[in-house]
Design an enzyme around this catalytic site. Structure first.
Site, PDB file in Angstrom:
ATOM      1  N   GLU A  18      72.185  11.232  29.811  1.00  0.00           N
ATOM      2  CA  GLU A  18      72.982  10.422  29.078  1.00  0.00           C
ATOM      3  C   GLU A  18      74.326  10.920  28.851  1.00  0.00           C
ATOM      4  OE1 GLU A  18      74.647   8.643  25.347  1.00  0.00           O
ATOM      5  OE2 GLU A  18      73.195  10.390  25.514  1.00  0.00           O
ATOM      6  N   GLU A  67      73.587   4.785  31.091  1.00  0.00           N
ATOM      7  CA  GLU A  67      74.677   5.991  31.556  1.00  0.00           C
ATOM      8  C   GLU A  67      73.949   7.128  32.156  1.00  0.00           C
ATOM      9  OE1 GLU A  67      77.546   5.384  27.541  1.00  0.00           O
ATOM     10  OE2 GLU A  67      75.747   6.713  27.209  1.00  0.00           O
ATOM     11  N   ASP A  73      71.558   3.885  27.060  1.00  0.00           N
ATOM     12  CA  ASP A  73      71.267   5.207  27.395  1.00  0.00           C
ATOM     13  C   ASP A  73      70.853   5.680  28.768  1.00  0.00           C
ATOM     14  OD1 ASP A  73      71.906   5.764  24.834  1.00  0.00           O
ATOM     15  OD2 ASP A  73      70.319   6.604  24.070  1.00  0.00           O
ATOM     16  N   ASP A 117      77.998   9.305  29.930  1.00  0.00           N
ATOM     17  CA  ASP A 117      78.828   8.611  28.795  1.00  0.00           C
ATOM     18  C   ASP A 117      80.227   9.205  29.427  1.00  0.00           C
ATOM     19  OD1 ASP A 117      79.763   7.698  26.163  1.00  0.00           O
ATOM     20  OD2 ASP A 117      80.435   9.392  25.964  1.00  0.00           O
TER      21      ASP A 117
END
Length: 237
Positions: free
Chosen positions: A48, A124, A121, A52
């Site tokens: 995650e 990502e 989450d 991002d």
């Protein structure tokens, strides 16, 4: 647990990407709650973190192309709308990501497959998995394809309350707002949060919501309205 053949193929079709490493895909789908069942399970938190950054880079590139004359502030607001948790969760729901998540039984029973935080989450983490499995061009293509409906949506004319309050405070030479969780009540499946926003030099404001973020937005909105800045619609999480 997910089924390794049919389910993964359906997800890969939705993503527009076929994984070479299904172990990497499985890790991206594994929420940290699964470790309460199997401590040796690798969860998706590290992925995650990477995803991002992948998403941010692709969005920055895309906005540079589609908004060539926009000022930095306008670019930043549009960027934040496209990469924020709620948008990532919306994209996750478009590909029915919740059904593939690997959760603990208790998290699953508590609605974890449709929680914004868990979905965002995992979304990502999937982008990171594609990046690591196939390289940045493949990850870029996936982001552009999945986020295309979001990019076609008109930009919100109003900022979310927290962003608006931060700009208001900075414009007056005040410190950045600080958010404090005052209380959390109610059952796990229907919590009620109360948050307070504090800015040195002005009275604090409080807000209530079904998530910590929603309560913070409500608190920021209360200060904006009290100070006569403008009316703001809460950006609930």
């Amino acid at each position: 647990m997910i089924k390794k053949n049919k389910d993964l193929k359906a997800l890969e079709t939705a993503l527009g990407y076929k994984f070479k490493s299904h172990d990497l895909l499985r890790c991206a789908l594994t929420h940290s709650s699964a470790r309460s069942v199997d401590a040796d399970t690798d969860d998706n938190e590290r992925l995650e973190f990477i995803g991002d950054r992948v998403l941010g880079l692709v969005m920055a590139e895309l906005l540079g192309e589609t908004m060539p004359t926009a000022r930095e502030g306008d670019l930043a607001r549009r960027f934040n709308q496209l990469v924020r948790r709620e948008t990532c969760a919306t994209v996750a729901r478009q590909i029915n990501l919740g059904r593939y998540l690997i959760l603990s039984p208790s998290e699953s029973d508590n609605g974890g497959r449709d929680k914004d935080t868990i979905l965002a989450d995992a979304m990502e983490a999937l982008l990171a998995a594609i990046f690591l499995d196939g390289g940045f061009p493949k990850a870029r293509a996936t982001v552009r394809s999945l986020w295309e409906p979001q990019c076609r949506q008109p930009s919100c004319s109003d900022q979310d309350a927290k962003s608006a309050l931060q700009e208001w405070a900075q414009g007056r030479g005040m410190p950045l707002p600080r958010y404090v969780e005052i209380s959390r009540t109610g059952p796990d499946h229907a919590p009620v949060f109360i948050a307070e926003v504090q800015i040195d030099g002005t009275e604090p404001g409080r807000g209530e919501g079904p998530s910590k973020r929603a309560a913070e937005q409500a608190a920021a909105s209360s200060v904006l309205q009290r100070e006569g800045v403008r009316r703001v619609t809460n950006d609930n999480a």
